[in-house]
Design a protein around this motif. Structure first.
Motif, PDB file in Angstrom:
ATOM      1  N   VAL A  86      -2.710  17.037   0.969  1.00  0.00           N
ATOM      2  CA  VAL A  86      -1.608  16.072   0.844  1.00  0.00           C
ATOM      3  C   VAL A  86      -0.292  16.791   1.114  1.00  0.00           C
ATOM      4  CG1 VAL A  86      -0.289  14.625  -0.756  1.00  0.00           C
ATOM      5  CG2 VAL A  86      -2.787  14.492  -0.714  1.00  0.00           C
ATOM      6  N   VAL A  87       0.493  16.238   2.017  1.00  0.00           N
ATOM      7  CA  VAL A  87       1.806  16.798   2.324  1.00  0.00           C
ATOM      8  C   VAL A  87       2.869  16.171   1.428  1.00  0.00           C
ATOM      9  CG1 VAL A  87       3.535  17.148   4.139  1.00  0.00           C
ATOM     10  CG2 VAL A  87       1.094  17.177   4.716  1.00  0.00           C
ATOM     11  N   GLY A 102       3.003  15.413  13.089  1.00  0.00           N
ATOM     12  CA  GLY A 102       1.633  15.607  13.550  1.00  0.00           C
ATOM     13  C   GLY A 102       0.580  15.381  12.488  1.00  0.00           C
ATOM     14  N   ASN A 103       0.941  14.667  11.417  1.00  0.00           N
ATOM     15  CA  ASN A 103       0.004  14.421  10.326  1.00  0.00           C
ATOM     16  C   ASN A 103      -0.537  12.992  10.368  1.00  0.00           C
ATOM     17  OD1 ASN A 103       0.377  17.028   9.186  1.00  0.00           O
ATOM     18  ND2 ASN A 103       2.306  16.343   8.294  1.00  0.00           N
ATOM     19  N   TYR A 104      -1.514  12.718   9.493  1.00  0.00           N
ATOM     20  CA  TYR A 104      -2.081  11.390   9.326  1.00  0.00           C
ATOM     21  C   TYR A 104      -1.492  10.747   8.066  1.00  0.00           C
ATOM     22  CZ  TYR A 104      -5.798  12.709  12.667  1.00  0.00           C
ATOM     23  OH  TYR A 104      -6.497  13.105  13.766  1.00  0.00           O
ATOM     24  N   ILE A 105      -1.741   9.444   7.924  1.00  0.00           N
ATOM     25  CA  ILE A 105      -1.306   8.730   6.720  1.00  0.00           C
ATOM     26  C   ILE A 105      -2.487   7.961   6.131  1.00  0.00           C
ATOM     27  CG2 ILE A 105       0.067   6.787   5.864  1.00  0.00           C
ATOM     28  CD1 ILE A 105       2.357   7.708   7.503  1.00  0.00           C
ATOM     29  N   PRO A 147       0.829  -1.211   0.000  1.00  0.00           N
ATOM     30  CA  PRO A 147       0.000   0.000   0.000  1.00  0.00           C
ATOM     31  C   PRO A 147       0.864   1.263   0.000  1.00  0.00           C
ATOM     32  CG  PRO A 147      -0.854  -1.601   1.572  1.00  0.00           C
ATOM     33  CD  PRO A 147       0.473  -2.135   1.104  1.00  0.00           C
ATOM     34  N   LEU A 148       0.508   2.212  -0.844  1.00  0.00           N
ATOM     35  CA  LEU A 148       1.278   3.445  -0.970  1.00  0.00           C
ATOM     36  C   LEU A 148       0.876   4.431   0.120  1.00  0.00           C
ATOM     37  CD1 LEU A 148       3.212   5.331  -2.510  1.00  0.00           C
ATOM     38  CD2 LEU A 148       1.214   6.042  -3.876  1.00  0.00           C
ATOM     39  N   PRO A 149       1.798   4.813   0.995  1.00  0.00           N
ATOM     40  CA  PRO A 149       1.463   5.789   2.039  1.00  0.00           C
ATOM     41  C   PRO A 149       1.411   7.212   1.472  1.00  0.00           C
ATOM     42  CG  PRO A 149       3.325   4.397   2.686  1.00  0.00           C
ATOM     43  CD  PRO A 149       3.133   4.250   1.206  1.00  0.00           C
ATOM     44  N   VAL A 150       0.431   7.956   1.920  1.00  0.00           N
ATOM     45  CA  VAL A 150       0.300   9.370   1.573  1.00  0.00           C
ATOM     46  C   VAL A 150       0.080  10.144   2.863  1.00  0.00           C
ATOM     47  CG1 VAL A 150      -1.037  11.094   0.302  1.00  0.00           C
ATOM     48  CG2 VAL A 150      -0.658   8.837  -0.701  1.00  0.00           C
ATOM     49  N   GLU A 151       0.975  11.067   3.164  1.00  0.00           N
ATOM     50  CA  GLU A 151       0.859  11.848   4.400  1.00  0.00           C
ATOM     51  C   GLU A 151      -0.057  13.039   4.158  1.00  0.00           C
ATOM     52  OE1 GLU A 151       3.727  13.816   7.856  1.00  0.00           O
ATOM     53  OE2 GLU A 151       4.456  12.221   6.523  1.00  0.00           O
ATOM     54  N   VAL A 152      -1.045  13.220   5.035  1.00  0.00           N
ATOM     55  CA  VAL A 152      -2.032  14.296   4.886  1.00  0.00           C
ATOM     56  C   VAL A 152      -2.171  15.029   6.206  1.00  0.00           C
ATOM     57  CG1 VAL A 152      -3.298  12.998   3.115  1.00  0.00           C
ATOM     58  CG2 VAL A 152      -4.030  12.843   5.507  1.00  0.00           C
ATOM     59  N   ILE A 153      -2.579  16.301   6.137  1.00  0.00           N
ATOM     60  CA  ILE A 153      -2.811  17.036   7.376  1.00  0.00           C
ATOM     61  C   ILE A 153      -4.127  16.547   7.992  1.00  0.00           C
ATOM     62  CG2 ILE A 153      -1.516  19.018   6.503  1.00  0.00           C
ATOM     63  CD1 ILE A 153      -4.214  20.485   6.240  1.00  0.00           C
TER      64      ILE A 153
END
Length: 262
Positions: A211-212, A184-187, A138-144
């Motif tokens: 998206v960060v 402090g972000n989500y994934i 699974p491709l991780p994507v860091e988001v606020i």
């Protein structure tokens, strides 16, 4: 090295041990995050202690920073070091062009910043991480955190028409709460199954508000060191197109590595 390690842990150790050959006195070295990178930090710590290796490490997570201090490696922030000679890190997947998926440990943002601030990036891995086409992991994507559900919907909509086989995404959890990165972000973990055009996907994902950064490392890795449980190591260099094979012989010292686990 402990004799009761699993075959995969032995392979990770041998890859890490071989990768220390790239490290020279006076270097500023980016230190990756995850179980394979932890082997590297331990190996470098042994070299600092026993061989007088003089390096500065720039860790890619709080976890790695703590381990590096524990084994005696001097660490600096990236702002203090500014530019690095080398980064050595693990990967969740790599393909024949040495494009990567990273972020299984949740440190993809710092890992990508540190890797791109380095003259070279070396990946250490066991053979199971090699794939013909990225996407099984699974491709991780860091988001606020603010509006993450909206961001999730936008990301899934943006995947329509791209060369992927799946569009489902899930919020990474830590028990009953969302997993929180060092920033402090989500994934969001994207279950794409197959990524036909990693460069295009990376560019598109980073256009979504919220998206960060994403875990695709495209044209960043210079070489991969692959370890096997029997001590065999294989080094593939994407720049000169060479593949070298060798073998690591271990002389038992203090059991420096026994406390590393997944």
């Amino acid at each position: 090295m402990s004799s009761d390690l699993s075959p995969i842990d032995r392979a990770k150790f041998f890859a890490a041990r071989r990768a220390t050959d790239y490290v020279e006195n006076g270097m500023r070295v980016g230190l990756g995050t995850g179980s394979t990178a932890a082997w590297l930090v331990k190996c470098l710590g042994e070299m600092v202690r026993d061989d007088g290796l003089n390096i500065v490490g720039v860790p890619t997570s709080l976890q790695t920073a703590t381990l590096a201090r524990d084994v005696g490696i001097t660490i600096l922030s990236l702002d203090e070091a500014r530019w690095l000679d080398l980064t050595i890190d693990g990967a969740d997947e790599y393909d024949g062009n040495l494009n990567l998926i990273k972020g299984g440990g949740g440190a993809l943002l710092q890992e990508k910043i540190v890797a791109t601030a380095s003259e070279r990036m070396i990946v250490i891995a066991d053979a199971s991480k090699q794939v013909d086409t990225l996407g099984a992991f699974p491709l991780p994507v860091e988001v606020i955190p603010f509006g993450w559900q909206t961001t999730k919907t936008l990301v899934e909509e943006m995947l329509i028409g791209l060369d992927v086989m799946g569009r489902q995404s899930t919020l990474r959890m830590n028990g009953s709460q969302p997993f929180v990165t060092d920033e402090g972000n989500y994934i969001l973990d994207l279950n794409l199954r197959r990524i036909g055009n990693a460069q295009q996907l990376s560019l598109v994902l980073n256009q979504a508000p919220g998206v960060v950064e994403n875990g695709l490392f495209v044209d960043i890795c210079d070489a991969v060191v692959i370890g096997y449980s029997n001590g065999k190591v294989e080094v593939r260099d994407i720049n000169d197109g060479t593949t070298e094979t060798g073998h690591i012989e271990i002389v038992e010292k203090d059991n420096l590595f026994s406390d590393i686990s997944e």
